[in-house]
Design an enzyme around this catalytic site. Structure first.
Site, PDB file in Angstrom:
ATOM      1  N   GLU A 179     118.704 -31.103  73.158  1.00 13.13           N
ATOM      2  CA  GLU A 179     118.618 -30.293  74.374  1.00 13.13           C
ATOM      3  C   GLU A 179     118.358 -31.157  75.603  1.00 13.13           C
ATOM      4  O   GLU A 179     117.210 -31.476  75.908  1.00 13.13           O
ATOM      5  CB  GLU A 179     117.496 -29.244  74.238  1.00 13.13           C
ATOM      6  CG  GLU A 179     117.373 -28.355  75.481  1.00 13.13           C
ATOM      7  CD  GLU A 179     116.218 -27.365  75.418  1.00 13.13           C
ATOM      8  OE1 GLU A 179     115.354 -27.496  74.527  1.00 13.13           O
ATOM      9  OE2 GLU A 179     116.180 -26.466  76.263  1.00 13.13           O
ATOM     10  N   LYS A 221     122.066 -27.969  72.693  1.00 11.43           N
ATOM     11  CA  LYS A 221     121.453 -26.880  73.469  1.00 11.43           C
ATOM     12  C   LYS A 221     121.589 -27.274  74.927  1.00 11.43           C
ATOM     13  O   LYS A 221     120.958 -28.230  75.392  1.00 11.43           O
ATOM     14  CB  LYS A 221     119.988 -26.683  73.075  1.00 11.43           C
ATOM     15  CG  LYS A 221     119.283 -25.611  73.921  1.00 11.43           C
ATOM     16  CD  LYS A 221     118.080 -25.022  73.212  1.00 11.43           C
ATOM     17  CE  LYS A 221     117.309 -24.092  74.130  1.00 11.43           C
ATOM     18  NZ  LYS A 221     116.345 -23.257  73.415  1.00 11.43           N
TER      19      LYS A 221
HETATM   20  P1  13P Z   1     114.399 -20.781  78.228  1.00 14.83           P
HETATM   21  O1  13P Z   1     115.507 -19.935  77.652  1.00 14.83           O
HETATM   22  O2  13P Z   1     113.219 -20.005  78.718  1.00 14.83           O
HETATM   23  O3  13P Z   1     114.918 -21.807  79.196  1.00 14.83           O
HETATM   24  O4  13P Z   1     113.799 -21.617  77.008  1.00 14.83           O
HETATM   25  C1  13P Z   1     114.647 -22.227  76.128  1.00 14.83           C
HETATM   26  C2  13P Z   1     114.014 -23.430  75.574  1.00 14.83           C
HETATM   27  O5  13P Z   1     113.883 -23.555  74.380  1.00 14.83           O
HETATM   28  C3  13P Z   1     113.598 -24.488  76.483  1.00 14.83           C
HETATM   29  O6  13P Z   1     113.292 -25.613  75.757  1.00 14.83           O
END
Ligand code: 13P
Length: 341
Positions: A179, A221
């Site tokens: 991510e 992600k």
């Molecule tokens: P949000 O959807 O609130 O951005 O959170 C997703 C997430 O896992 C951030 O690391």
């Protein structure tokens, strides 16, 4: 089963048609802020009962293929003494685990962060695998500051961390969710966000290749390509969908297992509408689905904290179903008119 096949199979289940992930892995600091905002005391028992509610809600298994947990949660049990990870497994939902130790200041680079957590990660992975985790998450943050940030040090330090984490995850038979979140903060344009997202992805996939990570067993992600939250020029849903899809198609290898999106401060409806518009456009070589925390949980936590448990459940299933429809490109605004909460 061969190690590569195990990773590919888990990724396939995570990305099953019309399903997505719930991010319920808020760190101690983040959950403290979320609870404070709704007047809930931040005790271990409140965190356990709230998350027990999210994980065991009847019907969530129709829309969720996985839930990302925080370390504290994967060690907790439900009221009957069943580990929360097993509660998910019994419903066919894969437990995931956040393994990074958070974004810390990047040395010599004011205003930028690098994610830590590699020390001891091999041992932690083997423990999480025994507890039933099928996938993991590591979040890096990239800050945009008009024309000055991100620095090249920020791109490369975060990509290297993500790649080393991904290699350790695969070694343990756990699917890495990588991510790299390009933050919404600031007044930058959508074009600038596109450029930074493109470079973030290029740097990340080069680093993953360097570490010999098997791309077919990786889930990305991603943030979406959006104007900064203080930018005066707003973008339509269609533009966000087109620009995000174009950026991903040009900068993400086609053999990746799939893409899940974070909501990153978008409203519930925006996050759903953007995902839906991308899937209506179609043509991506990978499944595109959700991995939202705030865009699912915000209305739910508010109702749950107010003691409105039935409405909280309705709101939760409504948001999960909305995002499931969006993962098929079959959501419409009319669906939001049927709120039960
Ligand atoms: P949000 O959807 O609130 O951005 O959170 C997703 C997430 O896992 C951030 O690391």
């Amino acid at each position: 089963m061969k190690f590569e096949d195990k990773l590919k199979n888990t990724a396939k289940v995570m990305l099953a048609s019309g399903k997505g992930l719930l991010a319920a892995d808020e760190s101690s600091n983040t959950i403290a802020k979320r609870f404070e905002a709704v007047g809930l005391e931040n005790t271990e028992e409140n965190r356990r009962t709230y998350r027990q509610f999210l994980l065991s809600a009847p019907g969530n298994e129709a829309f969720l293929s996985g839930v990302i947990l925080f370390d504290e949660t994967i060690r907790q049990k439900n009221d009957n003494g069943t580990p929360l990870a097993d509660v998910l497994k019994q419903k066919g939902i894969i437990p995931g685990i956040k393994v990074d130790a958070g974004a810390k200041d990047l040395a010599l680079h004011e205003g930028e962060k690098v994610t830590e957590g590699l020390d001891g990660l091999r041992e932690r992975f083997s423990e999480y695998a025994k507890m039933g985790a099928g996938f993991a998450k590591w979040r890096a943050v990239i800050t945009i500051e008009r024309d000055t940030l991100p620095s090249s040090a920020c791109y490369s330090a975060n990509a290297d961390g993500l790649a080393r984490y991904a290699a350790l995850a695969q070694e343990a038979g756990i699917v890495p969710v990588v991510e790299p979140e390009v933050l919404l903060d600031g007044d930058h344009s959508i074009e600038r966000c596109y450029e930074v997202t493109a470079k973030t992805l290029d740097t990340l996939f080069a680093a993953l290749k360097n570490q010999d990570v098997m791309i077919e067993g990786v889930v990305l992600k991603s943030s979406m390509v959006l104007p900064g939250k203080d930018c005066k020029d707003r973008a339509t849903v269609q533009t966000v969908a087109e620009q995000t899809l174009k950026c991903l198609k040009e900068h993400v290898p086609a053999n990746l297992a799939g893409v899940v999106f974070l909501s990153g401060g978008q409203t519930e409806e925006e996050a759903t509408a953007h995902l839906d518009a991308m899937n209506k456009l179609g043509g991506a070589p990978w499944p595109l689905t959700f991995s939202y925390s705030r865009a699912i949980q915000n209305p739910v936590l508010k109702l749950w904290a107010a003691g409105e448990k039935e409405k909280a459940l309705a709101a939760y299933l409504h948001r999960c179903q909305a995002n499931s429809l969006a993962a098929h490109g079959k959501w419409s605004e009319n669906f939001e008119a049927n709120h039960l909460y």
